[in-house]
Design an enzyme around this catalytic site. Structure first.
Site, PDB file in Angstrom:
ATOM      1  N   GLY A 102      19.792  53.595  13.482  1.00 38.63           N
ATOM      2  CA  GLY A 102      19.066  52.594  12.707  1.00 38.63           C
ATOM      3  C   GLY A 102      19.775  51.273  12.800  1.00 38.63           C
ATOM      4  CB  CYS A 103      18.681  47.958  13.569  1.00 38.48           C
ATOM      5  SG  CYS A 103      18.324  48.498  15.226  1.00 38.48           S
ATOM      6  CB  VAL A 104      23.147  48.611  10.012  1.00 36.36           C
ATOM      7  CG1 VAL A 104      22.887  50.070   9.746  1.00 36.36           C
ATOM      8  CG2 VAL A 104      23.965  48.446  11.250  1.00 36.36           C
TER       9      VAL A 104
ATOM     10  CG  LEU B 159      17.390  44.667  12.980  1.00 37.32           C
ATOM     11  CD1 LEU B 159      18.415  44.322  11.938  1.00 37.32           C
ATOM     12  CD2 LEU B 159      16.376  43.567  13.081  1.00 37.32           C
ATOM     13  CB  THR B 200      18.318  48.511   7.967  1.00 34.44           C
ATOM     14  OG1 THR B 200      19.302  48.088   7.018  1.00 34.44           O
ATOM     15  CG2 THR B 200      18.087  47.418   8.969  1.00 34.44           C
TER      16      THR B 200
END
Lengths: 104, 418
Positions: A102-104, B159, B200
């Protein structure tokens, strides 16, 4: 973790239906996972999926779209065509790998 | 290694680089500390967000980089060309070669509008704006000054980005600003994200999603931009969706420094691959180890937010480990991914997020010595005032390395697990 039978094979999946153990995967299972999300696998589909499997075995994590593009020269646009909407997530699902970090 | 005077070379003089140099200077006074920076500018980067709304002046956030470094730290002005990891030396573009015993890469992350077709056209810093550079923030202030309503689109390309809450903050502040200027009912405010929600992490995404909904902000999710057309004023995604705009505020693709990639130390986005707990360089499979190389802050590929708080907490862990190594001990400090972010929500209020690698942002309260409990994931005036006060703390306590009373490891005290 729920268990489900895919293609006659009992497999453990998480809440989102992703395989829990990437090592139980094979291409028959991959084709069936693809069918479950409305995708019929062709050679064009298999190229990035095989890359995902090989890369995961070496790196220990699911590659991002950017990595798939730089390593295989398949443009991101084509990945969207093959796995519409959410290619990163759908490719990981078909390849029996965890969702990309997951991009954080 | 020179046993008497080990040479520490720090690349970058932003938050992380400045802190590393100052902490090492204080705790390991027998080391020679050299910092390489391209210019003598040190901006208080959280201040960029406020410039478009006139809440900070551009002058308030800029100081000399060298002046933030302790006496005894050598500053070299120059641009890094290559890290010769085998030779334990850094080559600068002007030909200078700097040898090191230990190297800390702290060159951060940079917005790269060149990575998205059409972004840098004649409309760049006009109808296609951004607030991740000082000049971009000033240009956006000037655009807002003449804005008369229409579609204002806040957009994130890909991202990770520096300060992943900033696009939300900009949207909340824009909503407030438009109301104050009587333009809100003439403006469609749109939030476009490559994610499937507002943030996120699930709990924060839910709370922040509500905040967007309450303000009547339209959210377009799973939008992976392919190109920007400044002439037609549309964003186009890879799956051929179009988002029209009158004023676009974008967050370009963020990348680490190019020399990181050239030197074989980085991932696809030029972030240095490190052990997420020790911050020591971790080569990708098949590459050579270089245990004398470390990276901190935004320059590292840590799986947590790219944020000043992460730079701060990771520097404390890194310096602890450098001290261990200096004393001939194994590294005993471990970074937990702790991030702590104030989220401006407009109307003089802010929310606070606190999380690490394992624990997502939760609701509850955050204990802060001398100030009192701050509300987590809930808007409050005190959170906003704390955020404003932080600029002073940054220059006067954080960079020089004075204790702030904020532990580098995250605590569960006051939090409500779901």
């Amino acid at each position: 973790m729920p268990t489900t039978t895919i293609n006659g094979q009992q497999v453990e999946v998480n809440d989102e239906g992703f395989l829990v153990d990437p090592s139980v995967w094979n291409e028959e299972l991959g084709a069936e996972l693809a069918r479950l999300i409305g995708i019929t696998m062709t050679d064009a589909h298999w190229a990035p999926i095989r890359f995902l499997r090989e890369d995961y075995a070496v790196m220990g994590e699911t590659p991002t779209l950017r990595r798939v593009q730089t390593q295989t020269a398949i443009p991101v646009r084509d990945l969207f065509g093959l796995f519409p909407g959410k290619p990163a997530k759908k490719m990981a699902y078909v390849a029996g790998l965890p969702k990309p970090k997951g991009c954080v | 290694m020179n046993e008497q005077q080990p040479r520490l070379l720090v690349l970058g003089a932003g938050t992380a680089g400045t802190m590393v140099a100052n902490h090492v200077r204080r705790r390991l006074p027998h080391w020679q500390v050299t910092v390489v920076a391209p210019t003598d500018v040190h901006d208080y980067q959280p201040g960029y967000l406020f410039i478009p709304f006139g809440m900070n002046s551009p002058e308030q956030i800029r100081r000399s980089a060298a002046a933030q470094l302790h006496d005894g730290v050598t500053v070299v002005t120059g641009e890094v060309d290559l890290v010769d990891a085998d030779g334990q030396a850094v080559q600068l573009v002007d030909g200078t070669r700097l040898d090191y015993d230990r190297l800390v890469i702290a060159t951060g992350t940079t917005p790269r509008p060149d990575q998205t077709p059409g972004m840098e056209g004649p409309h760049w810093h006009r109808e296609v704006g951004e607030f991740y550079t000082r000049e971009g923030a000033i240009a956006l202030r000037d655009q807002l000054a003449t804005f008369e309503g229409g579609r204002l689109v806040m957009h994130t390309c890909e991202l990770p980005i520096k300060c992943p809450v900033a696009p939300l903050e900009f949207t909340f502040l824009a909503d407030d600003w438009l109301r104050q200027h009587g333009l809100r009912d003439r403006t469609e405010l749109v939030f476009v994200t490559p994610l499937d929600g507002a943030f996120t992490k699930p709990v924060a995404a839910r709370e922040l999603g509500h905040a967007l909904e309450e303000r009547g902000i339209v959210v377009e999710t799973d939008f992976m931009v392919e190109s920007v057309d400044g002439e037609r004023r549309v964003l186009t995604s890879y799956d051929e969706r179009e988002v029209p705009f009158d004023l676009l505020v974008t967050v370009p693709v963020n990348m680490g420094a190019d020399f990181v990639g050239r030197s074989g130390l980085g991932d696809e986005l030029n972030y240095v691959t490190v052990d997420k707990h020790t911050l020591q360089f971790a080569p990708r499979p098949g590459a050579a180890p270089h245990p004398e190389i470390f990276a901190v802050g935004d320059a590292a590929n840590l799986p947590t937010s790219k944020a000043g708080s992460v730079a701060h907490f990771s520097v404390e862990v890194l310096v602890g480990n450098l001290v261990d190594l200096d004393r001939g001990r194994p590294m005993s400090h471990s970074f937990d991914g702790h991030a702590n972010c104030f989220v401006e929500s407009g109307h003089g209020k802010a929310l606070l997020l606190d999380f690490n690698y394992e624990t997502e942002p939760l609701t509850g309260t955050f204990p802060l010595a001398g100030v009192g409990p701050l509300q987590l994931l809930k808007e409050s005036r005190l959170n906003h005032l704390s955020k404003l006060a932080f600029r002073h703390v940054y220059w006067n306590a954080l960079l020089p390395g004075r204790p702030l009373g904020l532990p580098s490891a995250m605590s569960m005290a006051g939090k409500h697990p779901e």
